[in-house]
Design an enzyme around this catalytic site. Structure first.
Site, PDB file in Angstrom:
ATOM      1  N   ALA A 161      46.091  46.868  32.114  1.00 20.20           N
ATOM      2  CA  ALA A 161      45.317  46.402  30.966  1.00 20.20           C
ATOM      3  C   ALA A 161      43.869  46.228  31.405  1.00 20.20           C
ATOM      4  O   ALA A 161      43.600  45.969  32.589  1.00 20.20           O
ATOM      5  CB  ALA A 161      45.887  45.086  30.471  1.00 20.20           C
ATOM      6  N   GLU A 180      49.698  41.616  38.394  1.00 20.89           N
ATOM      7  CA  GLU A 180      49.099  40.591  37.530  1.00 20.89           C
ATOM      8  C   GLU A 180      48.973  39.249  38.232  1.00 20.89           C
ATOM      9  O   GLU A 180      48.061  38.472  37.961  1.00 20.89           O
ATOM     10  CB  GLU A 180      49.942  40.423  36.246  1.00 20.89           C
ATOM     11  CG  GLU A 180      49.859  41.587  35.275  1.00 20.89           C
ATOM     12  CD  GLU A 180      50.879  42.688  35.543  1.00 20.89           C
ATOM     13  OE1 GLU A 180      51.473  42.720  36.645  1.00 20.89           O
ATOM     14  OE2 GLU A 180      51.064  43.525  34.659  1.00 20.89           O
TER      15      GLU A 180
HETATM   16  C1  LIG Z   1      49.325  44.311  30.833  1.00 21.82           C
HETATM   17  C2  LIG Z   1      48.919  43.040  31.463  1.00 21.82           C
HETATM   18  C3  LIG Z   1      49.372  41.851  30.789  1.00 21.82           C
HETATM   19  C4  LIG Z   1      48.173  42.910  32.565  1.00 21.82           C
HETATM   20  C5  LIG Z   1      47.561  43.915  33.390  1.00 21.82           C
HETATM   21  O1  LIG Z   1      47.788  45.112  33.366  1.00 21.82           O
HETATM   22  S1  LIG Z   1      46.410  43.236  34.426  1.00 21.82           S
HETATM   23  C6  LIG Z   1      45.740  44.612  35.293  1.00 21.82           C
HETATM   24  C7  LIG Z   1      46.624  45.005  36.411  1.00 21.82           C
HETATM   25  N1  LIG Z   1      45.911  45.990  37.248  1.00 21.82           N
HETATM   26  C8  LIG Z   1      45.181  45.645  38.272  1.00 21.82           C
HETATM   27  O2  LIG Z   1      45.049  44.502  38.642  1.00 21.82           O
HETATM   28  C9  LIG Z   1      44.517  46.791  39.019  1.00 21.82           C
HETATM   29  C10 LIG Z   1      43.001  46.627  38.983  1.00 21.82           C
HETATM   30  N2  LIG Z   1      42.346  47.707  39.695  1.00 21.82           N
HETATM   31  C11 LIG Z   1      42.310  47.781  41.027  1.00 21.82           C
HETATM   32  O3  LIG Z   1      42.858  46.971  41.754  1.00 21.82           O
HETATM   33  C12 LIG Z   1      41.534  48.920  41.627  1.00 21.82           C
HETATM   34  O4  LIG Z   1      40.682  49.441  40.644  1.00 21.82           O
HETATM   35  C13 LIG Z   1      42.451  50.067  42.129  1.00 21.82           C
HETATM   36  C14 LIG Z   1      43.231  49.595  43.381  1.00 21.82           C
HETATM   37  C15 LIG Z   1      43.427  50.542  41.065  1.00 21.82           C
HETATM   38  C16 LIG Z   1      41.560  51.307  42.534  1.00 21.82           C
HETATM   39  O5  LIG Z   1      40.556  50.882  43.447  1.00 21.82           O
HETATM   40  P1  LIG Z   1      39.306  51.847  43.702  1.00 21.82           P
HETATM   41  O6  LIG Z   1      38.484  51.165  44.727  1.00 21.82           O
HETATM   42  O7  LIG Z   1      39.768  53.225  43.981  1.00 21.82           O
HETATM   43  O8  LIG Z   1      38.534  51.930  42.321  1.00 21.82           O
HETATM   44  P2  LIG Z   1      37.622  50.804  41.639  1.00 21.82           P
HETATM   45  O9  LIG Z   1      36.223  50.994  42.063  1.00 21.82           O
HETATM   46  O10 LIG Z   1      38.212  49.472  41.806  1.00 21.82           O
HETATM   47  O11 LIG Z   1      37.783  51.177  40.078  1.00 21.82           O
HETATM   48  C17 LIG Z   1      37.023  52.207  39.441  1.00 21.82           C
HETATM   49  C18 LIG Z   1      36.498  51.651  38.149  1.00 21.82           C
HETATM   50  O12 LIG Z   1      37.621  51.365  37.316  1.00 21.82           O
HETATM   51  C19 LIG Z   1      37.553  49.986  36.901  1.00 21.82           C
HETATM   52  N3  LIG Z   1      38.905  49.454  36.738  1.00 21.82           N
HETATM   53  C20 LIG Z   1      39.978  49.678  37.529  1.00 21.82           C
HETATM   54  N4  LIG Z   1      41.032  49.017  37.072  1.00 21.82           N
HETATM   55  C21 LIG Z   1      40.636  48.356  35.968  1.00 21.82           C
HETATM   56  C22 LIG Z   1      41.297  47.496  35.045  1.00 21.82           C
HETATM   57  N5  LIG Z   1      42.598  47.213  35.118  1.00 21.82           N
HETATM   58  N6  LIG Z   1      40.563  46.982  34.047  1.00 21.82           N
HETATM   59  C23 LIG Z   1      39.264  47.269  33.904  1.00 21.82           C
HETATM   60  N7  LIG Z   1      38.589  48.104  34.736  1.00 21.82           N
HETATM   61  C24 LIG Z   1      39.280  48.633  35.749  1.00 21.82           C
HETATM   62  C25 LIG Z   1      36.797  49.304  38.013  1.00 21.82           C
HETATM   63  O13 LIG Z   1      36.272  48.077  37.572  1.00 21.82           O
HETATM   64  C26 LIG Z   1      35.742  50.334  38.318  1.00 21.82           C
HETATM   65  O14 LIG Z   1      34.742  50.305  37.310  1.00 21.82           O
HETATM   66  P3  LIG Z   1      33.211  50.017  37.735  1.00 21.82           P
HETATM   67  O15 LIG Z   1      32.849  51.120  38.678  1.00 21.82           O
HETATM   68  O16 LIG Z   1      32.476  50.088  36.435  1.00 21.82           O
HETATM   69  O17 LIG Z   1      33.189  48.674  38.376  1.00 21.82           O
END
Ligand SMILES: CC(C)=CC(=O)SCCNC(=O)CCNC(=O)[C@H](O)C(C)(C)COP(=O)(O)OP(=O)(O)OC[C@H]1O[C@@H](n2cnc3c(N)ncnc32)[C@H](O)[C@@H]1OP(=O)(O)O
Length: 258
Positions: A66, A132
């Site tokens: 999400a 999460e």
């Molecule tokens: C459904 C419910 C109730 C809950 C959920 O789903 S909570 C979300 C669960 N997911 C996470 O916690 C994963 C979050 N993301 C990460 O940990 C990392 O992005 C990664 C391990 C998947 C990949 O790391 P990497 O270093 O390869 O890439 P990033 O630079 O971190 O990400 C690229 C770009 O995407 C944005 N991003 C990634 N995941 C999310 C997300 N879940 N929500 C919003 N944005 C996300 C990240 O911020 C980055 O954007 P910017 O370059 O603009 O900062």
């Protein structure tokens, strides 16, 4: 033709293909994307020319969960009263089979979206997890329930409580995915699987999906009774006559989907 902002929607013969398309955010599931995926999937589900759906993402991410930036300021009264994330449940109510083709990250809501599908194919690059807990919350699209049913309490509890990711091989061993394929072949394999399903009798495929899913919702005795009733009902279809005649006549069946 519907215009979408966060997904690509294509018809490939009798297969409806939905590709998540927010590459800069690793296909993070924001409200817009949720609304679009659900609308496109329901359109395909209603379309008599479509027999099976495929949902996929990019090479790097099926979906990284999400959208954290969108939800970080949410407050209880609004999310509760709006039943925020509730629309995802509509995917679980689709009647036609859905194949998830997962490469890269399938985390949080991404893992939950994959588990809302019926056949889960993983690229060798796939990483599954429910992280999460690291954000101070718990899953909200069924992760704690469907993951536990898929891989059992021991492994689900460990993954959910630690936020650890599991790779494709571990996911296959645990029973979360049906098959691992090389990343370069993922879409081809997913479409081939979906075409195979779409070529079956549509009533039989819908009955089959309903019957397998019933195993998660009821007792064994009730499930067997439910299956028997649908089995009996299959004899009311022209496709049962065609399927069995084709076997007896040593030819391929030509199903009319009725
Ligand atoms: C459904 C419910 C109730 C809950 C959920 O789903 S909570 C979300 C669960 N997911 C996470 O916690 C994963 C979050 N993301 C990460 O940990 C990392 O992005 C990664 C391990 C998947 C990949 O790391 P990497 O270093 O390869 O890439 P990033 O630079 O971190 O990400 C690229 C770009 O995407 C944005 N991003 C990634 N995941 C999310 C997300 N879940 N929500 C919003 N944005 C996300 C990240 O911020 C980055 O954007 P910017 O370059 O603009 O900062």
């Amino acid at each position: 033709m519907t215009e979408y902002e966060t997904i690509l929607v294509e018809r490939r013969g009798r297969v409806g293909l939905i590709t998540l398309n927010r590459p800069k955010a690793l296909n993070a599931l924001n409200t817009r994307l949720m609304t679009e995926v659900v609308a496109a999937a329901k359109d395909f589900d209603r379309d008599p020319e479509i027999g099976c759906l495929v949902i996929t993402g990019s090479e790097k991410a099926f979906a990284a969960g999400a959208d954290i930036k969108e939800m970080q300021d949410n407050r209880f009264p609004e999310v509760y009263l709006d039943d925020w994330l509730g629309p995802w449940d509509e995917l679980g109510r689709l009647r036609k089979p859905v194949v998830a083709a997962v490469a890269g990250y399938a985390l949080g809501g991404g893992c939950e979206l994959a588990m809302l599908c019926d056949i889960l194919l993983a690229a060798d690059t796939a990483q599954f997890g429910q992280p999460e807990i690291k954000l101070g919350v718990i899953p909200g699209i069924g992760g704690s329930q469907r993951l536990t049913r898929a891989i059992g309490k021991a492994k689900a509890m460990e993954l959910c409580l630690t936020g650890r990711m599991m790779g494709a091989e571990e996911a296959e061993r645990a029973g979360l995915v049906s098959r691992i394929v090389p990343a370069a072949d993922l879409l081809t394999e997913a479409l081939a699987t979906a075409e195979k399903v779409a070529a079956m009798s549509a009533p039989a495929a819908v009955m089959m999906k309903e019957s397998v899913n019933r195993a998660f919702e009821t007792t064994l005795a009730e499930g067997v009774r439910f299956e028997r009733r649908l089995f009996h009902a299959a004899f009311a279809t022209a496709d049962q006559k065609e399927g069995m005649a084709a076997f007896a006549e040593k030819r391929k069946p030509s199903f009319q989907n009725r």
